[in-house]
Design a protein around this motif. Structure first.
Motif, short mmCIF file in Angstrom:
data_model
loop_
_atom_site.label_atom_id
_atom_site.label_comp_id
_atom_site.label_asym_id
_atom_site.label_seq_id
_atom_site.Cartn_x
_atom_site.Cartn_y
_atom_site.Cartn_z
N ARG A 165 -7.64 1.16 -34.53
CA ARG A 165 -8.15 1.52 -33.19
C ARG A 165 -9.66 1.43 -33.20
O ARG A 165 -10.30 1.44 -34.26
N LEU A 166 -10.23 1.38 -32.00
CA LEU A 166 -11.69 1.34 -31.89
C LEU A 166 -12.23 2.71 -32.29
O LEU A 166 -11.64 3.73 -32.00
N CYS A 167 -13.37 2.68 -32.95
CA CYS A 167 -13.92 3.91 -33.48
C CYS A 167 -15.12 4.31 -32.64
O CYS A 167 -16.07 3.54 -32.47
N GLN A 182 -13.18 3.70 -42.02
CA GLN A 182 -13.88 3.09 -40.90
C GLN A 182 -14.53 1.79 -41.38
O GLN A 182 -15.01 1.71 -42.51
N LYS A 211 -17.00 -1.70 -40.01
CA LYS A 211 -17.81 -2.32 -38.97
C LYS A 211 -17.65 -3.83 -39.06
O LYS A 211 -17.52 -4.37 -40.16
N VAL A 228 -16.37 -9.28 -33.58
CA VAL A 228 -15.17 -9.92 -33.03
C VAL A 228 -15.31 -11.44 -33.15
O VAL A 228 -16.27 -12.02 -32.66
N TYR A 237 -7.21 -9.07 -31.82
CA TYR A 237 -8.63 -9.33 -32.13
C TYR A 237 -8.74 -9.58 -33.62
O TYR A 237 -8.20 -8.83 -34.43
N LEU A 249 -4.62 -4.43 -29.59
CA LEU A 249 -4.82 -3.38 -28.61
C LEU A 249 -3.97 -3.67 -27.39
O LEU A 249 -3.87 -4.82 -26.95
N GLN A 258 -12.12 -5.62 -19.58
CA GLN A 258 -12.25 -5.08 -20.93
C GLN A 258 -13.64 -5.28 -21.50
O GLN A 258 -14.31 -6.27 -21.22
N LEU A 290 -14.40 -5.43 -24.80
CA LEU A 290 -14.51 -6.22 -26.03
C LEU A 290 -14.63 -7.71 -25.73
O LEU A 290 -13.86 -8.25 -24.94
N VAL A 333 -18.30 -4.28 -33.46
CA VAL A 333 -17.39 -3.16 -33.20
C VAL A 333 -17.19 -2.34 -34.46
O VAL A 333 -17.42 -2.82 -35.58
N ILE A 379 -14.10 -0.08 -36.27
CA ILE A 379 -12.67 0.23 -36.17
C ILE A 379 -12.30 1.25 -37.22
O ILE A 379 -13.01 1.43 -38.22
#
Lengths: 267, 378
Positions: free
Chosen positions: B304-306, B316, B318, B321, B333, B347, B356, B358, B364, B366
């Protein structure tokens, strides 16, 4: 520019003419009035009438048909068994040798087959007393030896096209192997069996060379009679007889062709 | 207690006292020097919808054919309902099979095809007629009964083949790629129909398939096979969520794999150091020795996005995309992280795509939780 079609058509016509004009002439002259085969004097069916009074020719024809029928039946049985062995058992000892021996008669000169079988029959008669003299039996045996090879080729092609899972499905549904063969395999290869039978029948009917070797006195087949009578001058009766044979053979070929063509779609 | 009993009747393999209906005991099949099936043991219970799943050539079809009696094992035994059937030929086994090619007899009508097995049992004409009628009704093909197989569509043939294999009321039905020859839409409908049929008749189904989706939708349990061996046997959920080896993890769905080694253990969690970012903290079902080489496996939809990326945050990462695949309901993605590895994240498209946030080349962060993946040792 439109492509010109006539050169191709000419070639085609010439090819067909080369193959079929002799037969056509033979058929036309069977209806000739004259005793001379080469001179047309008028239409008549008298040679057909005479043909049916010629006991020697009729006997020979009847003998040939009987031999051909028995031969075709035996050849289908043996050829099918051989084809089964080759298609179903990919690895058995001597498979290559078996295949070679089976197909050898396809390429072996008739003279050699005839001569070797004659020697064999004579030797057998001396040692075991069978076959007693030469005639119907020996000619039939000789014909079976080479025509079963043709049958095997035809049946083999059909068998190897067949989906094995059909037989497996039948077995899975509770049918024992013999039953599977009778209810599934045989009906599916039936067209090949029929054309194999007709092929063997025709091969036997027009064989002259092998029959001349293994025939005995009193067992003269039709081709032998025709051949010997031609040497003494052709009677138009032969034309009439030949016309009948052509008709029968054509019919057989047409039936075989139709049954083979029905094959693939029935799969 | 009631719930446990219920659970056991639904999942007999959980019950140590349950007697398997089909027992495959150390079965091996060799073709020449090649092991098509290599020492396979399986217990399959009454009423199961069991799938053998694997890519082509993994031995699943050979195993099925041995159950049908169309091949005999090189070693090992097969028991059906307690009876050793290893050497019983196909025509005497209480088992029927639906073939991948359907194997309908082309010279017989639909009716005659269905009747074939009944004839072998020497049922009376009346009984046969009744049974054929029952099967035609069951599969809703009554109007086809006079047709020949070459006058049927693919879907109709499948139904006829199914009717034929069910006509003898087998206790165990084997299905070789039952939906393989159908087009996608028909396949989806047929999947549910097949499951309903199986539940209604209470027959044990063993199917072979290479389609993981098909296996997931229909099966009570799945055996994943590779190179003649069984890699894992479990419920679809367990196979998907808790694969026990990399091969199973990769075969079913897509998954992110991070190779590394165990650097610390805390209770039932382990810390795994990988080439990507900080050590990952994952739940582990087995105690692990420090230094063991392991693979952390996390499915894309568990990412999931963090919102608050911290340098000391757990699990976590980084990245940037790189690819976006829009599938309508979800988007995939592909994110290039620290050391150059690609991480996949799925997602759900809650908002229309155009709204959206992204987009390509976007930075990003995650994350995933320690319980949403597994640590694989092989």
């Amino acid at each position: 520019m439109r492509r010109r079609r006539w050169p191709l058509l000419t070639v085609l016509a010439f090819g067909y003419a080369f193959l079929y004009v002799p037969i056509l002439l033979l058929i036309i002259y069977s209806f000739n009035e004259s005793r001379l085969v080469t001179v047309w004097t008028g239409f008549s069916t008298k040679w057909y009438v005479e043909l049916f009074r010629n006991q020697q020719l009729l006997d020979a024809a009847w003998l040939s048909v009987r031999i051909a029928a028995v031969n075709a039946t035996l050849a289908v049985v043996l050829g099918t068994l051989a084809a089964n062995a080759l298609v179903r058992h990919r690895h058995f000892r001597g498979r290559t040798g078996f295949e070679l021996l089976l197909t050898a008669p396809l390429v072996m000169p008739d003279v050699i087959i005839g001569l070797s079988l004659l020697l064999l029959f004579v030797a057998m008669q001396h040692t075991i007393g069978w076959p007693d003299g030469r005639g119907f039996t020996t000619i039939t045996i000789a014909h079976v030896t080479f025509s079963m090879a043709y049958v095997a080729v035809v049946v083999r092609a059909r068998l190897s096209q067949m989906d094995r899972s059909l037989e497996e499905a039948a077995m899975d549904l509770g049918a024992r192997p013999l039953r599977v063969y009778l209810t599934i395999t045989l009906p599916l290869i039936a067209p090949a069996l029929l054309s194999g039978w007709l092929l063997a029948f025709t091969l036997s009917l027009d064989d002259l060379v092998i029959a001349s070797f293994v025939a005995g006195p009193g067992s003269t087949t039709l081709p032998m009679v025709i051949y010997s009578s031609v040497r003494m001058g052709v009677s138009p009766q032969i034309n009439a007889l030949a016309t009948i044979i052509v008709a029968v053979v054509t019919l057989a070929v047409v039936i075989a062709g139709i049954s083979m063509r029905r094959g693939p779609e029935a799969r | 207690m009631a719930t446990l009993a219920e659970r056991r009747s639904l999942e007999p393999w959980q019950d140590p006292k349950a007697v398997p209906y089909l027992r495959i005991d150390r079965v091996t099949k060799k073709f020449g020097d090649v092991y098509a099936v290599d020492d396979v043991s399986l217990d399959i219970f009454q009423g199961e919808f069991f799938s053998l799943l694997g890519s082509s050539g993994c031995g699943k079809s050979t195993l099925l054919r041995m159950l049908a009696g169309l091949e005999y094992p090189s070693s090992g035994r097969i028991y059906i309902d307690g009876v050793d059937v290893t050497d019983v030929p196909a025509y005497s086994r209480p088992v029927n099979m639906m073939f991948q090619s359907y194997a309908l007899f082309p010279h017989m009508s639909v009716e005659q095809n269905i009747e074939f097995g009944l004839k072998q049992d020497r049922l009376s004409r009346h009984e046969r007629g009744e049974r054929v009628g029952e099967m035609l009704d069951l599969l809703k093909i009554t109007e086809l009964r006079k047709r020949r197989p070459d006058q049927l569509s693919g879907g109709q043939r499948q139904r006829v083949a199914l009717a034929r294999s069910l006509a003898k009321h087998p206790k165990l039905l084997l299905l070789d790629e039952p939906l393989g020859a159908l087009d996608k839409r028909l396949r989806e409908n047929t999947q549910f129909e097949l499951v309903n049929l199986q539940e209604r008749l209470g027959i044990t189904f063993v199917t072979v398939t290479h389609d993981q989706e098909e296996a997931m939708t229909m099966s009570t349990r799945i055996a994943v096979m590779d190179a003649g061996q069984i890699m894992q046997v479990d419920t679809p959920t367990a196979i998907y969520e808790f694969p026990t080896c990399r091969l199973v993890a990769e075969f079913i769905g897509s998954i992110n794999l991070f190779e590394g080694k165990v650097v610390a253990t805390e209770g039932n969690e382990v810390l795994v150091e990988t080439r990507v970012g900080r050590p990952m903290r994952m739940r582990s079902f087995h105690p692990m020795v420090l230094g063991t080489p392991v693979t952390v496996a996390v499915r894309p939809e568990k990412m999931r996005l963090c919102a608050d990326f911290r340098d000391d945050g757990v699990n976590q990462l980084k990245g940037r995309v790189e690819d976006i695949a829009y599938l309508g309901d979800v988007s995939i993605y592909r994110i290039r992280v620290g050391d150059g590895a690609l991480v996949e994240m799925t997602l759900t498209n809650v908002q229309p795509r155009t709204e959206q946030a992204l987009t390509w080349e976007q930075e990003v962060a995650i994350e995933w939780s320690p319980t949403s993946g597994v640590v694989l040792t092989e």
